[in-house]
Scaffold this active site. Structure first.
Site, PDB file in Angstrom:
ATOM      1  CG  ASP A 175      41.570  39.375  48.811  1.00 48.43           C
ATOM      2  OD1 ASP A 175      41.521  39.013  47.599  1.00 48.43           O
ATOM      3  OD2 ASP A 175      41.317  40.660  49.138  1.00 48.43           O
ATOM      4  CD1 TRP A 176      47.030  35.589  46.819  1.00 50.54           C
ATOM      5  CD2 TRP A 176      45.720  34.971  44.583  1.00 50.54           C
ATOM      6  NE1 TRP A 176      47.811  35.666  45.508  1.00 50.54           N
ATOM      7  CE2 TRP A 176      47.117  34.891  44.480  1.00 50.54           C
ATOM      8  CE3 TRP A 176      44.892  35.041  44.291  1.00 50.54           C
ATOM      9  CZ2 TRP A 176      47.539  33.951  43.888  1.00 50.54           C
ATOM     10  CZ3 TRP A 176      45.049  33.964  42.685  1.00 50.54           C
ATOM     11  CH2 TRP A 176      46.274  33.984  42.817  1.00 50.54           C
TER      12      TRP A 176
END
Ligand code: NOJ
Length: 729
Positions: free
Chosen positions: A287-288
């Site tokens: 994820d970011w």
């Protein structure tokens, strides 16, 4: 001299033209052969770049900001593309294909969660339709808009089981039930991917956030989750296993720390379960910023260590962490990351690029927006799906449908709002595309009724100056349609709330309006289940509209008029009050079922999972089966007759639950294992069938992920009908 140079160039061109095409460029060869050929030609640096994802275009996502990478290398593996036209995307692709040494195309990605420009209802609502085929169609249309824009990969579906509505991301998943998640996950993946990813109307799916993100403590985002191996397997992993079986191309790891190990550094989940046990052939993207966040989570001292932990755990691609590009090559040179592990990750990324046909068709044909977006077929599906997702929670005295009304007062901050009907993660949705509830009512009632309007109050704050006008409008009407709810950004990422109630100003408006003595039909727009214990007594009817997307107004109005018979059923429990949370139907039995109640509030939810009213009545016969004894490997057909005994046609969803009263691991009191929705005309009866396969439907999973089936008694249950079955050895 000039002539000599020209001859040399000509010779070079001729040599290139006559040189045998490298195997990886030969579309007639099998993908695995092409992958191996390309991999063998790549340098360490080229391999590492394939494992990085940067961004392209203007990023409006406030929760996921970072300095854009100024100079994007042509060898980059993937870009999150924030644009809506193929041109910019194609120019970057041109650099990758023409200017990089090996010409490896870039994989473009974006968050297409419930539509690209045509925005469909939020996933939590989609599940309330209990219509996986329609959900698949919506995903198919979303894929088309996405791919035609030049994006081949979406970060969806989100399949995190969630039982705490305070967590804003509950809107992005399919509710509280693992089985429902599994079914809607499979239909969404099928809608996105079809059976050929090189089809220019299809995109690759990404199951996220692996795993257990929905268990975030106290409904806060990004925080710790305490998940036993047992509930990991029996609750949180169920949808992922189904998604992998459905062929989902990729997986995203989660932000959360699971009982001490952050998901982005969890070797057990990313490698042992996902890749080794389930045989996932695609890659895992972080994820970011989740890799560098391993430092904040207390398991890595610096980015290099974070990269090492994540990569060796099995996380293949770095989304905007700037950790793999900075450290992976050195880690390989230092022998801390093996060449095999590196090759395995790169292989997975390349495999998807070949499957998508990017080597053959790297560029997206440029087209006008009207050719891509808001096509009539997409809007038709958006409208149909919205109509099926809305849930009639209450209808006292059959106030709905509104038949003989002449004057309708439409009151509330949501009545004319367009943007907020889109919900969170609305991709390139635009408020101007949206049909508001007021617009829908106008279209529906036309000359039949006169509409008057007052906003009453804003979504929050304490300005009650609009109350008087709302009361005046209500007093002059035959019925009040009160439109309350949540703003779009009150759910989604980083949008936790401490209470499931609407702001006090909206509840006060409802009190004032109810005092006029006119019937009140409450329309609720939200991205989570709401606390309705104060609003419910003030309303004669309640329609949960959710966040229906671009075409919610007309179906909502159609339910009010009776043109549509509501068929939505809750995919998530509505508590009586927030203090009950987490509350869900699949709890394990209590030691003292008649005690352990709250002293101050009821202990039962206001509206349970599966609740939803219709304008017709359905009668259920008894459960019938040719035998009540089953054996492993044999199927048993259980049936129930359902009759539409009311005056209008309607769709009914039959939910089939199983329970195992005695097991070596205590199981939920009941578990959904099958459902079917079907239209029954007035007076019509239909036979609903659950063909029980004991291995699939009666078995359970232990904390090691081993499925087991014990002989003994089970119950199959539909509504209040129960049938005891005995499994013999
Ligand atoms: C963070 C979110 O958690 C994830 O769901 C999303 O796909 C990425 N950002 C990319 O926007």
């Amino acid at each position: 001299m000039a002539c000599g140079l020209a001859l040399t160039l000509l010779a070079a061109v001729q040599a290139r033209e006559t040189a045998p095409k490298p195997a990886y460029k030969d579309a007639s060869r099998p993908i695995e052969e092409r992958v191996e050929d390309l991999l063998a030609r790549m340098t360490l640096e080229e391999k590492v770049l394939q494992l990085n994802q940067y961004t392209l275009g203007r990023n409006d996502n406030v929760n996921n900001m970072a300095d854009p990478v100024g100079d994007i290398p042509s060898e980059i593996g993937s870009l999150i593309y924030f644009g809506t036209s193929p041109e910019l995307r194609n120019s970057l692709q041109h650099r990758a294909v023409e200017e990089s040494r090996l010409g490896i195309p870039i994989l473009f990605a974006f968050d297409v969660i419930h539509g690209f420009r045509t925005v469909y209802p939020i996933p939590l609502a989609q599940a309330c339709s209990w219509n996986p085929a329609l959900v698949e169609q919506a995903a198919r249309m979303a894929a088309r808009e996405t791919r035609m824009t030049g994006i081949e990969w979406t970060f969806s579906p989100m399949i995190d089981v969630a039982r705490d509505g305070r967590w804003g991301r509950i809107s992005e998943g399919y509710g509280e039930d693992p089985y429902a998640h599994a079914v809607f996950c499979a239909s969404t993946v099928a809608g996105y991917q079809g059976d050929d990813l090189s089809d220019t109307g299809r995109i690759a799916a990404c199951l996220k956030h692996f795993a257990g993100y929905g268990a975030s403590e106290a409904g806060r985002d990004y925080v710790y989750t305490e998940i036993s191996r047992q509930s990991l397997w029996d609750t949180y992993l169920t949808p992922y296993e189904a998604g992998i079986r459905a062929g989902a191309a990729t997986v995203m790891s989660c932000f959360n720390n699971i009982s001490g190990t952050p998901g982005s550094a969890d070797h057990y989940l990313l490698t042992e379960v996902l890749k080794e046990r389930w045989g996932h052939q695609g890659f895992v993207v972080s994820d970011w910023g989740a890799i560098q966040q391993l430092r904040a989570q207390g398991v890595a001292a610096d980015c290099e260590q974070a990269a090492l932990k994540a990569f060796n755990a099995g996380l293949d691609m770095d989304m905007m962490n700037r950790c793999y590009d900075a450290h992976l090559a050195d880690l390989v040179r230092a022998g801390k990351v093996s060449g095999e592990r590196l090759d395995d990750a790169v292989r997975r990324v390349l495999r998807l690029k070949f499957r998508l046909g990017l080597f053959e068709n790297p560029y997206t044909p440029e087209s006008r927006e009207e050719e891509r977006f808001l096509r009539p077929e997409s809007l038709r599906i958006a409208e149909e799906l919205a109509g099926e997702t809305m849930v009639l929670l209450k209808n006292d005295g059959g106030i709905l449908p509104l038949r003989e009304v002449r004057k309708i007062a439409v009151i509330g901050p949501m009545a004319k709002s367009r943007f907020h009907l889109l919900g969170a993660w609305a991709a390139h949705g635009n408020g101007e595309d949206v049909e508001s509830i007021f617009m829908g009512l106008e279209r529906e009632f036309g000359e039949r009724a006169q509409l008057s309007y007052a906003v009453g109050c804003e979504f929050d704050g304490d300005d009650a100056s609009g109350f008087a006008e709302a009361v005046r409008v209500a007093s002059e009407s035959d019925v009040v349609v009160l439109c309350l709810g949540e703003k779009a950004n009150w759910s989604g990422e980083n949008a936790s709330r401490s209470t499931l109630s609407l702001p006090a100003i909206q509840e006060r408006l409802a009190c004032e309006v109810a005092r006029c003595g006119k019937p009140v039909v409450l329309l609720l727009t939200s991205g989570r289940p709401l606390e309705l214990c104060r609003l419910e007594p003030l309303s004669d009817a309640i329609l949960q509209v959710w966040q229906p997307g671009v075409r919610g107004g007309y179906p909502a109005a159609g339910i009010l008029s009776g043109r549509i018979n509501p068929s939505g059923r809750l995919s998530v429990t509505f508590p009586y009050a927030t203090g009950q949370v987490p509350i869900y139907y699949g709890r394990r039995p209590s030691a003292r079922p008649h005690q352990g109640k709250y002293q101050d509030i009821p202990s039962e939810p206001l509206y349970e999972f599966g609740h939803g009213l219709s304008y017709t009545t359905f009668e259920y016969g008894d459960l019938q089966a040719p035998s009540t004894t089953l054996r492993r490997g044999e199927k048993l057909r259980v049936e129930i007759q359902v009759s539409n005994t009311g005056a209008c046609d309607g769709a009914e969803t039959v939910f089939w639950f199983v329970s195992d009263p005695v097991c070596r691991i205590a199981r939920p009191a009941k578990e959904l294992r099958h459902f079917e929705k079907r239209m029954l005309r007035s007076g019509q009866s239909g036979l609903f069938v659950f063909e029980i396969d004991p291995e699939r439907d009666l078995s359970f999973v232990d904390g090691e992920g081993n499925r087991f089936l014990e002989p003994g008694d089970y119950y199959v249950q539909v509504k209040d009908k129960r049938l005891k079955l005995t499994l013999v050895e």
